[in-house]
Design an enzyme around this catalytic site. Structure first.
Site, PDB file in Angstrom:
ATOM      1  N   GLY A  71       0.804  -1.221   0.000  1.00 13.15           N
ATOM      2  CA  GLY A  71       0.000   0.000   0.000  1.00 13.15           C
ATOM      3  C   GLY A  71       0.838   1.273   0.000  1.00 13.15           C
ATOM      4  CB  THR A  72       3.894   2.231   1.877  1.00 12.20           C
ATOM      5  OG1 THR A  72       3.285   1.962   3.146  1.00 12.20           O
ATOM      6  CG2 THR A  72       4.797   3.439   1.993  1.00 12.20           C
ATOM      7  CG  ASN A 153      -5.725   3.816   8.754  1.00  9.66           C
ATOM      8  OD1 ASN A 153      -6.127   4.749   8.060  1.00  9.66           O
ATOM      9  ND2 ASN A 153      -4.704   3.947   9.582  1.00  9.66           N
ATOM     10  CD  GLN A 181      -7.085  -0.812   6.873  1.00  9.16           C
ATOM     11  OE1 GLN A 181      -7.839  -1.769   7.071  1.00  9.16           O
ATOM     12  NE2 GLN A 181      -5.866  -0.773   7.361  1.00  9.16           N
ATOM     13  CB  SER A 201      -1.889  -3.342   0.913  1.00  7.04           C
ATOM     14  OG  SER A 201      -0.852  -4.015   1.563  1.00  7.04           O
ATOM     15  CB  ALA A 202      -1.450  -8.894  -0.740  1.00  3.72           C
ATOM     16  CG  HIS A 203      -0.163  -6.598   4.820  1.00  3.84           C
ATOM     17  ND1 HIS A 203      -0.308  -6.214   6.136  1.00  3.84           N
ATOM     18  CD2 HIS A 203       0.205  -5.489   4.153  1.00  3.84           C
ATOM     19  CE1 HIS A 203      -0.018  -4.927   6.248  1.00  3.84           C
ATOM     20  NE2 HIS A 203       0.288  -4.461   5.055  1.00  3.84           N
ATOM     21  CB  THR A 239      13.083  -9.477 -11.199  1.00  2.00           C
ATOM     22  OG1 THR A 239      14.087  -9.271 -12.183  1.00  2.00           O
ATOM     23  CG2 THR A 239      12.538 -10.898 -11.314  1.00  2.00           C
ATOM     24  CB  CYS A 327       4.335   6.043  23.279  1.00  2.00           C
ATOM     25  SG  CYS A 327       4.555   6.744  24.891  1.00  2.00           S
TER      26      CYS A 327
HETATM   27  N1  PLP Z   1      -3.049   2.952   3.470  1.00  2.00           N
HETATM   28  C1  PLP Z   1      -3.825   2.567   4.501  1.00  2.00           C
HETATM   29  C2  PLP Z   1      -5.194   3.137   4.644  1.00  2.00           C
HETATM   30  C3  PLP Z   1      -3.358   1.632   5.420  1.00  2.00           C
HETATM   31  O1  PLP Z   1      -4.138   1.264   6.448  1.00  2.00           O
HETATM   32  C4  PLP Z   1      -2.052   1.115   5.255  1.00  2.00           C
HETATM   33  C5  PLP Z   1      -1.492   0.172   6.238  1.00  2.00           C
HETATM   34  O2  PLP Z   1      -1.875   0.142   7.384  1.00  2.00           O
HETATM   35  C6  PLP Z   1      -1.284   1.537   4.161  1.00  2.00           C
HETATM   36  C7  PLP Z   1      -1.820   2.461   3.288  1.00  2.00           C
HETATM   37  C8  PLP Z   1       0.094   1.015   3.912  1.00  2.00           C
HETATM   38  O3  PLP Z   1       0.032  -0.286   3.398  1.00  2.00           O
HETATM   39  P1  PLP Z   1       1.298  -1.268   3.477  1.00  2.00           P
HETATM   40  O4  PLP Z   1       1.410  -1.728   4.888  1.00  2.00           O
HETATM   41  O5  PLP Z   1       0.967  -2.386   2.534  1.00  2.00           O
HETATM   42  O6  PLP Z   1       2.483  -0.510   3.020  1.00  2.00           O
END
Ligand code: PLP
Length: 389
Positions: A71-72, A153, A181, A201-203, A239, A327
């Site tokens: 996702g990032t 999120n 999300q 994002s797959a995870h 790759t 924190c």
């Molecule tokens: N965007 C949102 C709304 C998320 O909740 C997250 C991860 O918590 C991300 C982006 C980032 O995804 P990734 O962990 O796959 O980099």
């Protein structure tokens, strides 16, 4: 101890069928998808299958899906790629909601620091929703891109993406949606949403970590996220993460098949947990709108309880949750999402996010509701106790 996992918005456990498919692929499909020989073509076929499954999950054409590292990277690619492509046309203004994930917010900050763009952040109302009128007012002749997330999120609220995208397009701006999300939790159709770019994002839907995708509407001009080889139709060199991509494809297929049943069941459990806590623990408040919201998330503030302390107390009971506040350097940073909603400090620093998933059960919910009143009372008594010297 039976451990309860209520932190699915942070990450989800890998589905056993995903793990099996990844294991088979890792052992049997070692070729480089760019190679012309049998081994390469076998790997390429596996990537293509996964691409089709991911495309189906979001109502897209496979050729529009670019695999990324998560996702990032997808958010970075969408914003940096579109911003750079629009720069030449003189569009240098970016708009996003103030409740975006850091992957969006910090990217906007980094671009502004370079001096290449300016940013307007949209606040939200106390339910966490972006106002279409606020977006209309923020748009300028030189707005290149608007980025608003689908589901948040921390609080789970769902934004009126189709309306917001229409408004952005009327001003000639592109629209990116961070659907990290929402993908796998609610149906997504990129055409119905009317957006230009969409990150997943797959995870977050029972796939592996370190793999994601950016959907790029056909014909959209984007600068590549990395340069080098010709992979991903010249949009992301390097790759491919073959095993991760295979896992993401299987996870997408499973999510699409189970979404309706899963979300109905999880919705019921979330409501049971939410109303149970609000009834059993005095001075608790729900944060964000009840609807529209993804089925698995609830965010509750516990008055006069430091969220980090409650998180640790719950963890000692075998219950994993998370806080929006973090924190840092000994001080408690309030959640930027709850802050943008205009909530007072005693709610922004005292909130706990419970995010349920496919393995969550009624027994998990009932145990959490049963232990919380005692833990909260203990923490409230401690904070009232005189300091000993
Ligand atoms: N965007 C949102 C709304 C998320 O909740 C997250 C991860 O918590 C991300 C982006 C980032 O995804 P990734 O962990 O796959 O980099």
């Amino acid at each position: 101890m039976h451990r309860i996992y209520f932190d699915h918005n942070a990450t989800t456990p890998v589905h056993p069928a995903v793990a099996d498919a990844m294991s088979v692929s890792l052992k049997a499909e070692f070729g480089n998808p760019s190679s012309v020989h049998h081994f390469g073509q076998q790997a390429k076929a596996a990537v293509d299958r996964a691409r089709s499954a991911v495309a189906e999950l979001i109502g897209a054409d496979p050729s529009e899906v670019v695999f990324t590292s998560g996702g990032t990277e997808s958010d970075n690619f969408a914003i940096r790629g579109a911003a750079e492509a629009c720069h030449r046309a003189g569009r240098r203004h970016l708009v996003a909601s103030a409740i975006e994930h850091e992957a969006v917010l910090h990217t906007l900050k980094a671009l502004a620091k370079l001096g290449s763009t300016t940013t307007t952040l949209l606040t939200v109302d106390e339910t966490g929703i972006v106002s279409p009128d606020d977006l209309r007012a923020a748009l300028r002749d030189d707005t290149a891109l608007v980025s608003v997330m689908h589901a948040n999120n921390e609080i789970g609220t769902i934004q009126p993406i189709a309306d917001l995208a229409t408004i952005a397009h009327e001003a000639g701006a592109l629209f990116h949606v961070d659907a990290v999300q929402s993908a796998g939790k609610i149906p997504i159709d990129v055409k119905a949403l009317g957006v230009d770019l969409l990150s997943i994002s797959a995870h977050k839907f029972y796939g592996p970590k370190g793999v994601g995708a950016l959907w790029i509407k056909r014909g959209l001009r984007m600068l590549p996220t990395s340069t080098g080889g010709k992979q991903e139709r010249n949009r992301r060199a390097g790759t491919e993460n073959l095993t991760g991509i295979v896992g993401m494809g299987v996870a997408a297929e499973i999510a699409r098949g189970r979404m309706a049943v899963d979300s109905g069941r999880i919705d019921g459990l979330r409501d049971r947990l939410e109303s149970g806590i609000l009834q059993a623990v005095p001075r608790t408040t729900l944060n964000g709108a009840r609807t529209p919201r993804v089925s698995n998330t609830t965010n509750i503030s516990f008055d006069r309880v430091e969220a980090e302390s409650l998180l640790i107390a719950l963890d000692l009971e075998g219950i994993a949750v998370s806080t929006g506040s973090a924190c840092s350097s000994g001080t408690l940073e309030p959640s930027h999402v709850l802050k943008a909603m205009g909530l007072p400090t005693h709610r922004t620093q005292n909130s706990i996010r419970f995010s349920l998933g496919s393995a969550s059960t009624e027994a998990d919910v009932d145990r959490t509701v049963a232990v919380l009143p005692g833990l909260v009372e203990k923490l409230r008594n401690l904070s009232r106790a005189p300091v000993r010297v």
